[in-house]
Design a protein around this motif. Structure first.
Motif, PDB file in Angstrom:
ATOM      1  N   LEU A  86       0.835  -1.201   0.000  1.00  0.00           N
ATOM      2  CA  LEU A  86       0.000   0.000   0.000  1.00  0.00           C
ATOM      3  C   LEU A  86       0.873   1.256   0.000  1.00  0.00           C
ATOM      4  CD1 LEU A  86      -2.879  -1.054   2.426  1.00  0.00           C
ATOM      5  CD2 LEU A  86      -3.044  -0.690  -0.063  1.00  0.00           C
ATOM      6  N   ASP A 116       1.530   2.738  -3.263  1.00  0.00           N
ATOM      7  CA  ASP A 116       0.323   3.303  -3.885  1.00  0.00           C
ATOM      8  C   ASP A 116      -0.403   2.310  -4.784  1.00  0.00           C
ATOM      9  OD1 ASP A 116       0.699   5.668  -2.531  1.00  0.00           O
ATOM     10  OD2 ASP A 116       1.616   6.708  -4.227  1.00  0.00           O
ATOM     11  N   GLU A 140      -3.406  -0.402  -5.445  1.00  0.00           N
ATOM     12  CA  GLU A 140      -4.799  -0.538  -5.024  1.00  0.00           C
ATOM     13  C   GLU A 140      -5.161  -2.019  -4.903  1.00  0.00           C
ATOM     14  OE1 GLU A 140      -9.223   0.223  -6.929  1.00  0.00           O
ATOM     15  OE2 GLU A 140      -7.502   1.252  -7.809  1.00  0.00           O
ATOM     16  N   ALA A 145      -7.337  -5.077  -5.336  1.00  0.00           N
ATOM     17  CA  ALA A 145      -8.414  -5.498  -6.232  1.00  0.00           C
ATOM     18  C   ALA A 145      -9.271  -6.577  -5.580  1.00  0.00           C
ATOM     19  CB  ALA A 145      -7.834  -6.027  -7.548  1.00  0.00           C
ATOM     20  N   PHE A 170      -3.289  -6.994  -6.058  1.00  0.00           N
ATOM     21  CA  PHE A 170      -3.109  -5.548  -6.181  1.00  0.00           C
ATOM     22  C   PHE A 170      -3.115  -5.178  -7.657  1.00  0.00           C
ATOM     23  CE2 PHE A 170      -1.006  -5.949  -2.031  1.00  0.00           C
ATOM     24  CZ  PHE A 170      -1.485  -4.821  -1.374  1.00  0.00           C
ATOM     25  N   TRP A 171      -3.842  -4.134  -7.991  1.00  0.00           N
ATOM     26  CA  TRP A 171      -3.759  -3.613  -9.347  1.00  0.00           C
ATOM     27  C   TRP A 171      -2.413  -2.935  -9.553  1.00  0.00           C
ATOM     28  CZ3 TRP A 171      -6.693  -5.498 -12.774  1.00  0.00           C
ATOM     29  CH2 TRP A 171      -8.034  -5.763 -12.556  1.00  0.00           C
ATOM     30  N   LYS A 203      -4.834  -0.789 -13.444  1.00  0.00           N
ATOM     31  CA  LYS A 203      -6.204  -1.278 -13.252  1.00  0.00           C
ATOM     32  C   LYS A 203      -6.828  -1.788 -14.547  1.00  0.00           C
ATOM     33  CE  LYS A 203     -10.243  -0.334 -10.522  1.00  0.00           C
ATOM     34  NZ  LYS A 203     -10.814   0.592  -9.544  1.00  0.00           N
ATOM     35  N   TRP A 213      -2.023  -7.156 -12.573  1.00  0.00           N
ATOM     36  CA  TRP A 213      -1.994  -7.133 -11.121  1.00  0.00           C
ATOM     37  C   TRP A 213      -0.894  -8.005 -10.566  1.00  0.00           C
ATOM     38  CZ3 TRP A 213      -7.781  -8.737 -10.526  1.00  0.00           C
ATOM     39  CH2 TRP A 213      -8.001 -10.033 -10.979  1.00  0.00           C
TER      40      TRP A 213
END
Length: 152
Positions: free
Chosen positions: A19, A22, A24, A26, A35-36, A39, A43
């Motif tokens: 995190l 940065d 995100e 999913a 994690f993306w 997006k 991932w």
């Protein structure tokens, strides 16, 4: 590429680390998180597993994140602001990074660090593609000084 997978010891601790990059989330369950990276396009998947004991080798536990070239000069400070230490790589100390990898006919700027489980991570940016030019690996700072002198 759509996905890459890495083993981790403690999923929640490692989620907190990613995190900071940065990324995100999913999808997340008790033993896995997606994690993306981009997006809808790619991932990174982390698995809480005993396989994390597999000794590190770049063919098994290494992921490189592509970043835009203008961001490469700032990535070291960006990582350090998040408490992420740069690791030595290819004989270059953390102070000498980012470095320039000599993969003729390509050249890439790169900086290396690890997640809490010892998975090797890299931020990388292409400098030139399909252009033969002999050179030794060097710091990005040195590369830029040489290129600047060549333009003047």
């Amino acid at each position: 590429m759509y996905e890459a997978h890495l083993p981790v010891r403690n999923l929640q601790r490692t989620v907190e680390f990613y995190l900071k990059l940065d990324l995100e989330i999913a999808y997340q369950s008790e033993k896995v998180v997606f994690f993306w990276i981009d997006k809808g396009k790619s991932w990174l998947v982390l698995w809480e597993t005993e396989k994390v004991r597999t000794p590190y080798h770049p063919s098994l536990r290494h992921v490189a994140f592509r970043i835009d070239r203008p961001n490469m000069n700032d990535i070291k400070n960006w990582l350090e602001e998040r408490g992420i230490a740069i690791k030595s790589a290819f004989g270059f100390s953390d102070e000498e990074q980012p470095l320039v990898l000599n993969n003729n006919p390509q050249a890439h700027a790169a900086i290396y660090f690890e997640d809490p489980d010892g998975n090797s991570l890299e931020c990388i940016s292409p400098l030139r593609l399909n252009f033969e030019e002999a050179f030794e690996q060097m710091s990005l700072k040195t590369w830029e000084q040489i290129k600047e002198k060549g333009l003047n």
